[in-house]
Design a protein around this motif. Sequence first.
Motif, mmCIF file in Angstrom:
data_model
loop_
_atom_site.group_PDB
_atom_site.id
_atom_site.type_symbol
_atom_site.label_atom_id
_atom_site.label_comp_id
_atom_site.label_asym_id
_atom_site.label_seq_id
_atom_site.Cartn_x
_atom_site.Cartn_y
_atom_site.Cartn_z
ATOM 1 N N UNK A 1 0.811 -1.224 0.000
ATOM 2 C CA UNK A 1 0.000 0.000 0.000
ATOM 3 C C UNK A 1 0.842 1.270 0.000
ATOM 4 N N UNK A 2 2.156 1.089 0.121
ATOM 5 C CA UNK A 2 3.034 2.256 0.270
ATOM 6 C C UNK A 2 2.984 3.242 -0.902
ATOM 7 N N UNK A 3 3.021 2.782 -2.160
ATOM 8 C CA UNK A 3 3.004 3.771 -3.254
ATOM 9 C C UNK A 3 1.797 4.707 -3.161
ATOM 10 N N UNK A 4 0.656 4.156 -2.789
ATOM 11 C CA UNK A 4 -0.537 4.990 -2.642
ATOM 12 C C UNK A 4 -0.413 5.904 -1.420
ATOM 13 N N UNK B 1 0.413 28.160 5.471
ATOM 14 C CA UNK B 1 1.851 28.045 5.766
ATOM 15 C C UNK B 1 2.585 27.995 4.432
ATOM 16 N N UNK B 2 3.564 28.915 4.270
ATOM 17 C CA UNK B 2 4.209 29.018 2.954
ATOM 18 C C UNK B 2 5.116 27.830 2.673
ATOM 19 N N UNK B 3 5.930 27.505 3.683
ATOM 20 C CA UNK B 3 6.887 26.422 3.443
ATOM 21 C C UNK B 3 6.257 25.070 3.805
ATOM 22 N N UNK B 4 6.164 24.210 2.829
ATOM 23 C CA UNK B 4 5.532 22.906 3.073
ATOM 24 C C UNK B 4 6.520 22.002 3.818
ATOM 25 N N UNK B 5 6.157 21.526 4.997
ATOM 26 C CA UNK B 5 7.108 20.724 5.783
ATOM 27 C C UNK B 5 7.330 19.335 5.182
ATOM 28 N N UNK B 6 8.507 18.774 5.436
ATOM 29 C CA UNK B 6 8.815 17.432 4.918
ATOM 30 C C UNK B 6 7.985 16.370 5.634
ATOM 31 N N UNK C 1 7.840 8.887 12.047
ATOM 32 C CA UNK C 1 8.443 9.560 10.885
ATOM 33 C C UNK C 1 8.604 8.568 9.735
ATOM 34 N N UNK C 2 9.150 7.430 10.064
ATOM 35 C CA UNK C 2 9.437 6.432 9.025
ATOM 36 C C UNK C 2 8.170 5.898 8.356
ATOM 37 N N UNK C 3 7.185 5.553 9.148
ATOM 38 C CA UNK C 3 5.992 4.919 8.576
ATOM 39 C C UNK C 3 4.908 5.913 8.169
ATOM 40 N N UNK C 4 4.632 6.881 9.062
ATOM 41 C CA UNK C 4 3.496 7.777 8.797
ATOM 42 C C UNK C 4 3.917 9.103 8.188
ATOM 43 N N UNK C 5 5.229 9.382 8.217
ATOM 44 C CA UNK C 5 5.708 10.660 7.698
ATOM 45 C C UNK C 5 5.226 11.840 8.524
ATOM 46 N N UNK C 6 5.141 11.656 9.830
ATOM 47 C CA UNK C 6 4.707 12.768 10.696
ATOM 48 C C UNK C 6 5.743 13.068 11.779
ATOM 49 N N UNK C 7 5.645 14.262 12.358
ATOM 50 C CA UNK C 7 6.599 14.687 13.388
ATOM 51 C C UNK C 7 5.860 15.478 14.467
ATOM 52 N N UNK C 8 6.367 15.429 15.706
ATOM 53 C CA UNK C 8 5.696 16.209 16.763
ATOM 54 C C UNK C 8 5.957 17.700 16.561
ATOM 55 N N UNK D 1 1.833 16.509 -9.262
ATOM 56 C CA UNK D 1 2.823 16.892 -10.267
ATOM 57 C C UNK D 1 3.525 18.167 -9.806
ATOM 58 N N UNK D 2 4.824 18.210 -9.934
ATOM 59 C CA UNK D 2 5.637 19.370 -9.521
ATOM 60 C C UNK D 2 5.717 19.563 -8.011
ATOM 61 N N UNK D 3 5.158 18.637 -7.263
ATOM 62 C CA UNK D 3 5.314 18.725 -5.809
ATOM 63 C C UNK D 3 6.510 17.877 -5.381
ATOM 64 N N UNK D 4 7.103 18.304 -4.279
ATOM 65 C CA UNK D 4 8.258 17.546 -3.782
ATOM 66 C C UNK D 4 7.766 16.386 -2.908
ATOM 67 N N UNK D 5 8.232 15.178 -3.234
ATOM 68 C CA UNK D 5 7.901 14.021 -2.397
ATOM 69 C C UNK D 5 8.971 13.923 -1.315
ATOM 70 N N UNK D 6 8.571 13.715 -0.089
ATOM 71 C CA UNK D 6 9.575 13.618 0.972
ATOM 72 C C UNK D 6 9.703 12.216 1.544
ATOM 73 N N UNK D 7 8.789 11.353 1.182
ATOM 74 C CA UNK D 7 8.969 9.947 1.572
ATOM 75 C C UNK D 7 9.721 9.261 0.435
ATOM 76 N N UNK D 8 10.654 8.387 0.781
ATOM 77 C CA UNK D 8 11.464 7.755 -0.274
ATOM 78 C C UNK D 8 10.625 6.878 -1.204
ATOM 79 N N UNK D 9 11.101 6.748 -2.427
ATOM 80 C CA UNK D 9 10.429 5.858 -3.371
ATOM 81 C C UNK D 9 10.769 4.423 -2.989
ATOM 82 N N UNK D 10 9.846 3.534 -3.255
ATOM 83 C CA UNK D 10 10.084 2.134 -2.904
ATOM 84 C C UNK D 10 11.197 1.568 -3.769
ATOM 85 N N UNK D 11 12.144 0.883 -3.108
ATOM 86 C CA UNK D 11 13.224 0.270 -3.915
ATOM 87 C C UNK D 11 12.791 -1.087 -4.434
#
Length: 657
Positions: A288-291, A309-314, A530-537, A647-657
């Motif tokens: 389910x990760x790609x989705x 918020x102007x700067x989109x957080x990772x 962070x690793x699984x959900x991509x969230x931070x306190x 499209x044109x957005x920065x992805x911050x979670x790594x692509x699946x190898x």
Amino acid sequence: MEILRCYGKTSITNLHIPQPNEASVSSAEPFTKTGKPNFLLPSLTLKINFMQKNYILLAGILAIYSCSNDKSGSNNINKALQDSIQTYLNDYNKKYQQLNTIANETSWLTQTHIVEGDSSNSVANNKAQEALAEFTGSSFNIEKATQYLKQQDNLSQLQGKQLKSILYEAANNPGTLQEVVKARIKAETKQTEDLFGFDFKIDGKSVSTNDIDEILASEKNMAKRQKAWEASKEVGKGLKTGLMNLRDLRNKTVQGLGYKDYFEYQVSEYGMTTQEMIDMLQKFNKELYPLFRELHTYARYELAKKFNVKEVPDLIPAHWLPNRWGQDWSSLIEVKGINLDSALKTKDAEWIVKQGERFYVSLGFPELPKTFWEKSDLYPLPKDAKYKKNNHASAWHMDYDKDVRSLMSVIPNSEWYETSHHELGHIYYYLSYSNPDVPILLREGANRAYHEALGTMMGMAAMQKPFMENLNLIPKGNKSDEMQKLLKEALNYVVFIPFSTGTMSMFEHDFYANNLPSDQLNKRWWELAAQYQGIAPPTTRGEDYCDAATKTHINDDPAQYYDYALSSILLFQLHDHIATTILHQDPHATNYYDNKEVGKFISGIMTPGASKDWREMLKEKTGSDLSAKAMLDYFSPLMDYLKKENENRKYTLPELK
Ligand code: X8Z
Ligand code: ZN
């Protein structure tokens, strides 16, 4: 949690049968190597306080048959043995039901009536839990079940399953470790009281968890959001010491009968090893990760826009999300034309639960027993109440028969609408397998995930457009954006997968199996988030906090959260089958209401309880093994849509190898 604790029972093939050297269980066997009974062994002269007469009788029968060596004689021996096993099981089931009923009543009181400084409920509960533990963990029961299980050829499948179940129960409460078990019971009661007796406060004012959730769902002011989120995490601080103590006690008790740790013990109920479970969870998460990666990217940008918020957080700041643990992001989306929340504003809390019942009844299930309505505790406490109650939804099988209850704090919103259907799923499961064909010990789900899946599936079905139109919750024939609806669903069910397979399950694995040290709990929790959900306190969370312990299950439903992950996979598989094979409708737009064939299908899963093997059941009902295919298919139309949006957005979670 006592009642939510063990839905499933182990399949016959894989349960760990304790070996004599693994515990101080007597190694005496009532049968010699030749298969002849040996009546002089100490096991039969154990001081037993129930069933004694049956065993003396059995001894007599076996003594007579053992004189004969012919074939018919050995058949008779088998019959006598089978009968004695059945007598033993009948007696065990009866006593187990009696003791559980008492323990459930005391437990119910400790969770519905928490009065600061008043220990009377907890004292009574500890006593009742100890009595149950003493019975289930007695050397007598461990010996009997172990010995009888060795007679594989003389056991029916049902008997084998019950004996395995007896050993499984025993492993949680071994009589040989009575002091540890007592300490664990006491610590568990206290932890639950500390968790649910906690007074949440914002700016010095008491608030309920419903109030906090409301702020996280709708507040635009970031400072207010952060305050509410932080208020929700305060409870963890005071739970940390208790949790560390519980970890050690839980591990120690199950080690008594040879389990490596409490995680392995809980997983074994599926007939699986820890490694097999971890592999399965990783596999589903990966599928389910790609989705999820698309959803994460989408949510980061949309949330930044929403909060200006102007700067989109990772990583998504946890207090930006509409759920205290970031496990469900669905309320980010409002779908025009199908807004359930606005429809529910005209209803009251009672309508929500009653509507759940009407849905099950429309499928052919019976009305809920009168006692359900009399004895359940379904709505929030009045603001001026002098006591607190468990604020997390649960369903209780009080007497392993028809006394079923739910504990909730329902208010009329879509989240409680979904949760009510979920809890009623447990309740109808309890009622369905409380029939004469299912022994008390097997009145559980096919496995624990099944128990979680069916009610959630009903909740999902009750939120599909044709269903809501049929109930006049939304106007008929309204135009709506189907992609937005699918996106909303994905923000619930897909987003839940990394939380349940990852953050929760990996944390509990590390906690129990790797003895995670007390100065690394919060560090590990947020690493996983962070690793699984991509969230931070929102700010650094030191080890004074114990954010994992703010999640109910970490305290009172330990090492079992993967149940929910597997239930999500399972429910899409079952829903797909219902939609395509029974209803012949698009799985995205079904209406189960009034369909007795759907009811028959669900009831067919519920009625045998744990007397059937869970894998065989799935194969029989859907034709396939457990697989994420149905879930992936369901959400596949979203992939292209989200890729375009991102499209044109920065992805911050790594692509699946
Ligand atoms: O805990 C529950 C149920 C308990 S019977 C309300 N659920 C999980 C959670 O809230 O974390 C249902 C979905 C996941
Ligand atoms: Zn549940």
